[in-house]
Design a protein around this motif. Sequence first.
Motif, PDB file in Angstrom:
ATOM      1  N   LEU A  40      -4.664 -11.801  54.577  1.00 33.87           N
ATOM      2  CA  LEU A  40      -5.354 -11.555  55.933  1.00 33.87           C
ATOM      3  C   LEU A  40      -5.476 -12.789  56.658  1.00 33.87           C
ATOM      4  CD1 LEU A  40      -6.938  -9.978  58.032  1.00 33.87           C
ATOM      5  CD2 LEU A  40      -8.985 -10.132  56.428  1.00 33.87           C
ATOM      6  N   VAL A  41      -6.040 -13.925  56.109  1.00 30.73           N
ATOM      7  CA  VAL A  41      -6.348 -15.157  56.579  1.00 30.73           C
ATOM      8  C   VAL A  41      -4.841 -15.839  57.021  1.00 30.73           C
ATOM      9  CG1 VAL A  41      -8.782 -15.603  55.725  1.00 30.73           C
ATOM     10  CG2 VAL A  41      -6.531 -16.507  54.344  1.00 30.73           C
ATOM     11  N   CYS A  42      -3.954 -15.706  56.213  1.00 33.32           N
ATOM     12  CA  CYS A  42      -2.602 -16.396  56.426  1.00 33.32           C
ATOM     13  C   CYS A  42      -2.064 -15.502  57.871  1.00 33.32           C
ATOM     14  CB  CYS A  42      -1.681 -16.351  55.294  1.00 33.32           C
ATOM     15  SG  CYS A  42      -2.051 -17.179  53.952  1.00 33.32           S
ATOM     16  N   LEU A 115       7.343 -15.505  53.741  1.00 33.82           N
ATOM     17  CA  LEU A 115       6.268 -15.728  54.625  1.00 33.82           C
ATOM     18  C   LEU A 115       5.797 -17.299  54.601  1.00 33.82           C
ATOM     19  CD1 LEU A 115       4.136 -14.449  56.426  1.00 33.82           C
ATOM     20  CD2 LEU A 115       2.806 -13.838  54.501  1.00 33.82           C
ATOM     21  N   SER A 116       5.921 -17.829  53.371  1.00 28.40           N
ATOM     22  CA  SER A 116       5.290 -19.164  53.443  1.00 28.40           C
ATOM     23  C   SER A 116       6.202 -20.139  54.324  1.00 28.40           C
ATOM     24  CB  SER A 116       5.616 -19.786  51.936  1.00 28.40           C
ATOM     25  OG  SER A 116       4.528 -19.182  51.137  1.00 28.40           O
ATOM     26  N   VAL A 117       7.464 -19.867  54.376  1.00 25.44           N
ATOM     27  CA  VAL A 117       8.303 -20.889  55.275  1.00 25.44           C
ATOM     28  C   VAL A 117       8.184 -20.613  56.630  1.00 25.44           C
ATOM     29  CG1 VAL A 117      10.774 -21.270  55.774  1.00 25.44           C
ATOM     30  CG2 VAL A 117      10.129 -20.992  53.554  1.00 25.44           C
ATOM     31  N   TYR A 118       8.032 -19.248  57.158  1.00 23.94           N
ATOM     32  CA  TYR A 118       7.650 -18.900  58.348  1.00 23.94           C
ATOM     33  C   TYR A 118       6.419 -19.416  58.826  1.00 23.94           C
ATOM     34  CZ  TYR A 118      11.859 -15.650  59.139  1.00 23.94           C
ATOM     35  OH  TYR A 118      13.015 -15.214  59.246  1.00 23.94           O
ATOM     36  N   GLY A 119       5.506 -19.283  57.788  1.00 20.30           N
ATOM     37  CA  GLY A 119       4.154 -19.799  58.310  1.00 20.30           C
ATOM     38  C   GLY A 119       3.862 -21.252  58.662  1.00 20.30           C
ATOM     39  N   VAL A 216      -2.708 -25.821  54.931  1.00 19.73           N
ATOM     40  CA  VAL A 216      -3.422 -25.375  53.576  1.00 19.73           C
ATOM     41  C   VAL A 216      -3.351 -24.069  53.172  1.00 19.73           C
ATOM     42  CG1 VAL A 216      -5.745 -25.667  52.967  1.00 19.73           C
ATOM     43  CG2 VAL A 216      -5.106 -27.427  54.406  1.00 19.73           C
ATOM     44  N   LEU A 217      -3.530 -22.967  54.100  1.00 18.65           N
ATOM     45  CA  LEU A 217      -3.664 -21.730  53.804  1.00 18.65           C
ATOM     46  C   LEU A 217      -2.241 -21.135  53.211  1.00 18.65           C
ATOM     47  CD1 LEU A 217      -5.847 -20.115  56.761  1.00 18.65           C
ATOM     48  CD2 LEU A 217      -6.423 -20.458  54.331  1.00 18.65           C
ATOM     49  N   TYR A 218      -1.241 -21.472  53.601  1.00 15.24           N
ATOM     50  CA  TYR A 218       0.099 -21.222  53.101  1.00 15.24           C
ATOM     51  C   TYR A 218       0.378 -21.684  51.855  1.00 15.24           C
ATOM     52  CZ  TYR A 218       1.431 -18.085  56.861  1.00 15.24           C
ATOM     53  OH  TYR A 218       1.626 -16.978  57.657  1.00 15.24           O
ATOM     54  N   ILE A 219      -0.351 -23.208  51.572  1.00 12.68           N
ATOM     55  CA  ILE A 219       0.006 -23.631  50.352  1.00 12.68           C
ATOM     56  C   ILE A 219      -0.737 -22.676  49.140  1.00 12.68           C
ATOM     57  CG2 ILE A 219      -0.571 -25.698  48.881  1.00 12.68           C
ATOM     58  CD1 ILE A 219      -0.142 -27.407  51.339  1.00 12.68           C
ATOM     59  N   VAL A 220      -1.855 -22.330  49.730  1.00 13.75           N
ATOM     60  CA  VAL A 220      -2.802 -21.420  48.721  1.00 13.75           C
ATOM     61  C   VAL A 220      -1.979 -20.051  48.532  1.00 13.75           C
ATOM     62  CG1 VAL A 220      -4.925 -20.059  48.432  1.00 13.75           C
ATOM     63  CG2 VAL A 220      -4.818 -22.557  49.303  1.00 13.75           C
ATOM     64  N   PHE A 221      -1.432 -19.687  49.602  1.00 12.60           N
ATOM     65  CA  PHE A 221      -0.682 -18.144  49.480  1.00 12.60           C
ATOM     66  C   PHE A 221       0.691 -18.523  48.506  1.00 12.60           C
ATOM     67  CE2 PHE A 221       2.840 -15.768  50.935  1.00 12.60           C
ATOM     68  CZ  PHE A 221       2.148 -14.420  50.899  1.00 12.60           C
ATOM     69  N   TYR A 222       1.098 -19.422  48.790  1.00 12.60           N
ATOM     70  CA  TYR A 222       2.468 -19.783  47.841  1.00 12.60           C
ATOM     71  C   TYR A 222       2.182 -20.091  46.299  1.00 12.60           C
ATOM     72  CZ  TYR A 222       6.963 -21.424  46.230  1.00 12.60           C
ATOM     73  OH  TYR A 222       8.149 -21.628  45.535  1.00 12.60           O
ATOM     74  N   TRP A 223       0.907 -20.519  46.192  1.00 10.17           N
ATOM     75  CA  TRP A 223       0.306 -20.795  44.838  1.00 10.17           C
ATOM     76  C   TRP A 223       0.076 -19.449  44.142  1.00 10.17           C
ATOM     77  CZ3 TRP A 223      -4.803 -20.755  43.314  1.00 10.17           C
ATOM     78  CH2 TRP A 223      -5.174 -21.147  42.328  1.00 10.17           C
ATOM     79  N   TYR A 224      -0.716 -18.725  44.733  1.00 11.95           N
ATOM     80  CA  TYR A 224      -1.389 -17.707  44.304  1.00 11.95           C
ATOM     81  C   TYR A 224      -0.694 -16.193  44.150  1.00 11.95           C
ATOM     82  CZ  TYR A 224      -5.378 -14.696  42.344  1.00 11.95           C
ATOM     83  OH  TYR A 224      -5.907 -14.064  41.862  1.00 11.95           O
TER      84      TYR A 224
END
Length: 483
Positions: A40-42, A115-119, A216-224
């Motif tokens: 949601l936040v991403c 999604l991480s790359v697009y973000g 920052v948020l997409y780094i967290v998304f990719y990690w988790y």
Amino acid sequence: MSFNYKQTDFEVDLENQEKGPETSWMCWGKTRFLILFIGLVCITCTNANMILMNFTVICMNDVISEQKTTFTNGTHWLEKSSDISLTFSAAAVGAIFGTIPAVTLIARYGIRRVLSVYGLLSAAGTILTPLAVEYGLIPVLIARFFQGVGASVLYSSIGTISESWSPITEIGTFVAFLSSAFQISNIVTMPTAGFLCEPSLGWRSIYYIFGGITVVLYIVFYWYYNDAPDKHKNVGKKELRRIRDGKIITSSTIKTQLQVKYSQIFTNWEVFEITLAIIGGSASVICLNNYGPIYLNKVLGLNIRETGYSNAIPYFFAAIVKFAAGPITDKLAHITERVSLFTVVPPFDIFFQIRLIMFAFVPQVAMAIGYLVMSFTSHVIIAQVAYTFSVVLAGLNVIGMVKCAQIVAEKHLALIMAVISMSSWVSAFILPIVIGIICPTNSHAEWSRFYLFVAIFVILTNIPFPFLARVSGRKRVAPETKF
């Protein structure tokens, strides 16, 4: 007599998991909700990046003053309605280009990587926007293009994350919460932009703040995040069984998505009608999202700070309505998807899709009524109420359409979401051109004609939906595709 039983891939994986030890931390069986929050936040930040220009374009008077005296004595591009419309169209063009390979990329690499790359592309376009504005219209269009590419995968992300991580009984909740990012992004962006536009920090700081947070948020998304719940370190056996209950998951699922012919999708009658209704709804929603601040500021005469808050309040109520509507659609699962309006000789019964009408057809028509009111009134308060009414109702149509698409497409939901996404971005590309022609001076009379046109268009594209978008409500997902 012998009987050979072959386990599904999911049963084998689950059996192996049950033989092994529990992982160290199971998030109390609620890992899927943490995934929901991170998604949601991403999605919120990515959409916020793209709509920043919608508001900050009215804050760039300092750029006009500086560049008029430094570079030219003519009309600055920020003073031309047609050039401002180009910046909106540039984001739509980027979204269209980003949508074309999205399904293949998601099927091959997973939504986590895509999604991480697009973000990050969205973040790059956002951070570079202030510099682009200093150099002129062309650099701004390039930055907007990257923001559009970043946002192009959002609809597919909503469908993919919901399909992968939500139990069948919670998919309405997942879709509602993830799609509420479109409302939350306005709630966060507009007051923040309105506040920062006035003091010494200025409008440039808005882009740096949102762009940095997005990284920052997409780094967290990719990690988790993990594309497969059964491979996530924090998902226990009980939660996994709940997520997978009623779903048939095999190793061939991804390959099947890649092998489905696009012609089979576009010639499917139910998909065609969903897409037609989405086109009408998307056109109206884009008018509210992209041109709401301009309408409130230029037509209704609100100042910048009033515009920020007046544009955010409707989205606040829209988010609340959507948060409530998602669980309600899941709780109403006992209500049939279709009921006969009147009975004649089969198969000529006319059916209404009860739940789908509640959360798809009715909101779109109500939104059209709001546009009609804005078209015929010149009273500021009445126009603001109608604007708020339209924004609040606009939030419900995504739930109904995605629920309908999920029933029709089942495991091919990502493909249908791509079709819906493409329809939305094509609308976003065409609308600025239309507005540039119809509303060149942003007068009330011009916008009145335009809103009347939008209302009629929404009604015409949605009239066939309750009659033609026939679906078969089923409690369990079948292994075969309907295409």
